[in-house]
Motif scaffolding. Structure first.
Motif, mmCIF file in Angstrom:
data_model
loop_
_atom_site.group_PDB
_atom_site.id
_atom_site.type_symbol
_atom_site.label_atom_id
_atom_site.label_comp_id
_atom_site.label_asym_id
_atom_site.label_seq_id
_atom_site.Cartn_x
_atom_site.Cartn_y
_atom_site.Cartn_z
ATOM 1 N N ARG A 127 -73.137 -26.251 15.339
ATOM 2 C CA ARG A 127 -71.761 -26.916 15.075
ATOM 3 C C ARG A 127 -71.951 -28.381 14.653
ATOM 4 N NH1 ARG A 127 -66.028 -26.709 18.295
ATOM 5 N NH2 ARG A 127 -64.755 -27.998 16.817
ATOM 6 N N GLY A 128 -72.353 -29.127 15.378
ATOM 7 C CA GLY A 128 -72.796 -30.280 15.237
ATOM 8 C C GLY A 128 -73.686 -30.477 13.854
ATOM 9 N N ALA A 129 -74.550 -29.737 13.697
ATOM 10 C CA ALA A 129 -75.459 -29.856 12.375
ATOM 11 C C ALA A 129 -74.661 -29.434 11.143
ATOM 12 C CB ALA A 129 -76.882 -29.000 12.690
ATOM 13 N N SER A 130 -74.061 -28.300 11.408
ATOM 14 C CA SER A 130 -73.217 -27.939 10.367
ATOM 15 C C SER A 130 -72.097 -28.725 9.790
ATOM 16 C CB SER A 130 -72.518 -26.360 10.607
ATOM 17 O OG SER A 130 -71.717 -25.769 9.438
ATOM 18 N N GLU A 131 -71.306 -29.284 10.726
ATOM 19 C CA GLU A 131 -70.092 -30.041 10.339
ATOM 20 C C GLU A 131 -70.837 -31.357 9.825
ATOM 21 O OE1 GLU A 131 -66.857 -29.215 13.818
ATOM 22 O OE2 GLU A 131 -68.591 -30.617 14.194
ATOM 23 N N ALA A 132 -72.107 -32.117 10.029
ATOM 24 C CA ALA A 132 -72.739 -33.170 9.436
ATOM 25 C C ALA A 132 -73.274 -32.837 8.265
ATOM 26 C CB ALA A 132 -73.818 -33.518 10.338
ATOM 27 N N GLY A 133 -73.086 -31.559 7.749
ATOM 28 C CA GLY A 133 -73.695 -31.208 6.371
ATOM 29 C C GLY A 133 -74.886 -30.863 6.401
ATOM 30 N N GLY A 134 -75.887 -30.613 7.511
ATOM 31 C CA GLY A 134 -77.192 -30.416 7.610
ATOM 32 C C GLY A 134 -77.332 -28.947 7.529
ATOM 33 N N THR A 144 -71.732 -33.129 24.164
ATOM 34 C CA THR A 144 -72.948 -33.977 23.958
ATOM 35 C C THR A 144 -73.925 -33.351 23.081
ATOM 36 O OG1 THR A 144 -72.748 -34.816 26.175
ATOM 37 C CG2 THR A 144 -74.904 -35.116 25.131
ATOM 38 N N THR A 145 -74.055 -32.012 23.048
ATOM 39 C CA THR A 145 -75.031 -31.212 22.385
ATOM 40 C C THR A 145 -74.412 -31.243 20.730
ATOM 41 O OG1 THR A 145 -75.479 -29.820 24.097
ATOM 42 C CG2 THR A 145 -76.341 -28.928 22.042
ATOM 43 N N ARG A 146 -73.223 -31.209 20.584
ATOM 44 C CA ARG A 146 -72.683 -31.273 19.202
ATOM 45 C C ARG A 146 -72.973 -32.710 18.583
ATOM 46 N NH1 ARG A 146 -66.208 -30.428 18.329
ATOM 47 N NH2 ARG A 146 -66.085 -31.031 16.218
ATOM 48 N N ARG A 147 -72.966 -33.680 19.508
ATOM 49 C CA ARG A 147 -73.256 -35.035 18.913
ATOM 50 C C ARG A 147 -74.711 -35.192 18.530
ATOM 51 N NH1 ARG A 147 -70.239 -37.039 23.239
ATOM 52 N NH2 ARG A 147 -72.034 -37.871 24.352
#
Length: 266
Positions: free
Chosen positions: A113-120, A84-87
C-alpha cells in the motif's frame, strides 16, 4: 524410394519400414482422450516448476532496484506495525526502489500500500495455500506460485535487500534463508534489516550469546543483521549498501577492463 509409405518424417525424426506408425503427431495429440493421471506425475510437475520460473523471470526481469519486505499476514490494519510498514513502503519508493512482498494481507499489504500510494512499483508474489488467500488490492504487479522454492528465488534474485518486520515462521524462514545465502556467498552484499528492536532483540541476543560462543556462527555473521526502529535509518542502510555495491562493481569492471587492455597490448 518407389513406395512413399516406407519413409515418414516426424518433425526432425525419419522413420522407415516397420517403424512407421499410423497418423501424425498432431492427430494423435488432438484425438487423444486418455487418462489425466499424467498431470500428477513428477515429469509433469517438473514442467510446472519450469513454467513458474519462466513466468517469474519474465515478469520481474525489468523491475529495476527493489527491496523485499517480509512480515506477518496477521497484522491488523489498525496496528502500529501496519502504519510503520506503510511508511516504509513509501520511503523505499522515494529512495528509488520497487517493493516486493508475499502479496498477502497484514504487513505485506501495508508495504504494498505504501509503495502504491507513493507512485512506485508494488509487487506481490503470492503462494497457493490450503486456505484461501488472494493478492491484496495494493499489488500492482502480481503472480501466484504453487511452489515455495520458486517463489523464494524471485524474492532474492530481484531484490537488493530484505527488510524483516515482526512475523512468524514464514518470516523467520525468509530471514534465515537470506542470511544463509549471504553467509555461503551465494549472494553478495545483501543487507538484511530487522525492523522492531523489541521484537527481534531476544533472537539477536540468543544468536550472539549462545550460537556464536558455541562456534556455530562467526562474529562477522552477526554483522549481516541491522536492527532498527526507524524507517529512515532502515532505508539509509539499504541505500548505503547499494551505493557500496555499485562502487565495488565499477571498481571490478575497471580492473577487468584494464587487465584486458594490458593483455591486448602485449
Amino acid at each position: 524410394m518407389t513406395d512413399g509409405r516406407k519413409q515418414h518424417q516426424r518433425g526432425p525424426v525419419i522413420l522407415r519400414r516397420a517403424q512407421i506408425g499410423a497418423g501424425t503427431t498432431d492427430q494423435r495429440l488432438l484425438d487423444s482422450r486418455g487418462s489425466a493421471d499424467f498431470i500428477h506425475t513428477d515429469p509433469w510437475r517438473v514442467l510446472r516448476i519450469q513454467s513458474e520460473f519462466v513466468e517469474g523471470f519474465g515478469l520481474l526481469a525489468e523491475l529495476g532496484a527493489a527491496v523485499s519486505v517480509f512480515g506477518s499476514a496477521r497484522t491488523a490494519v489498525d496496528h502500529p506495525e501496519y502504519a510503520t510498514t506503510r511508511r516504509l513502503g513509501e520511503a523505499l519508493v522515494r529512495a528509488g526502489f520497487a517493493v516486493i512482498t508475499g502479496g498477502g494481507p497484514g504487513t505485506m499489504e501495508a508495504a504494498n500500500r505504501g509503495a502504491s500510494e507513493a507512485g512506485g512499483v508494488s509487487v506481490g508474489l503470492g503462494i497457493e495455500l490450503p486456505f484461501e488467500q488472494s493478492l491484496n488490492e495494493w499489488v500492482d504487479v502480481g503472480i501466484n506460485f504453487r511452489y515455495f522454492f520458486a517463489r523464494k528465488t524471485m524474492f532474492v534474485k530481484y531484490a537488493q535487500a530484505f527488510v524483516i518486520m515482526p512475523g512468524g515462521f514464514g518470516t523467520l524462514d525468509e530471514m534465515f534463508e537470506a542470511l544463509t545465502l549471504v553467509q555461503t556467498q551465494k549472494v553478495t552484499r545483501f543487507p538484511v534489516v530487522l525492523f522492531g528492536t523489541a521484537y527481534w532483540q531476544g533472537l539477536f541476543d540468543w544468536l550472539r550469546g549462545t550460537v556464536q560462543p558455541a562456534g556455530k556462527i562467526n562474529a562477522a555473521d552477526l554483522d549481516l543483521l541491522h536492527l532498527t526502529d526507524d524507517v529512515d535509518d532502515a532505508v539509509a542502510h539499504i541505500v548505503a549498501a547499494e551505493q557500496a555495491r555499485s562502487e565495488q562493481t565499477r571498481a571490478e569492471v575497471a580492473v577487468a577492463t584494464d587487465t584486458v587492455r594490458r593483455n591486448d597490448g602485449q
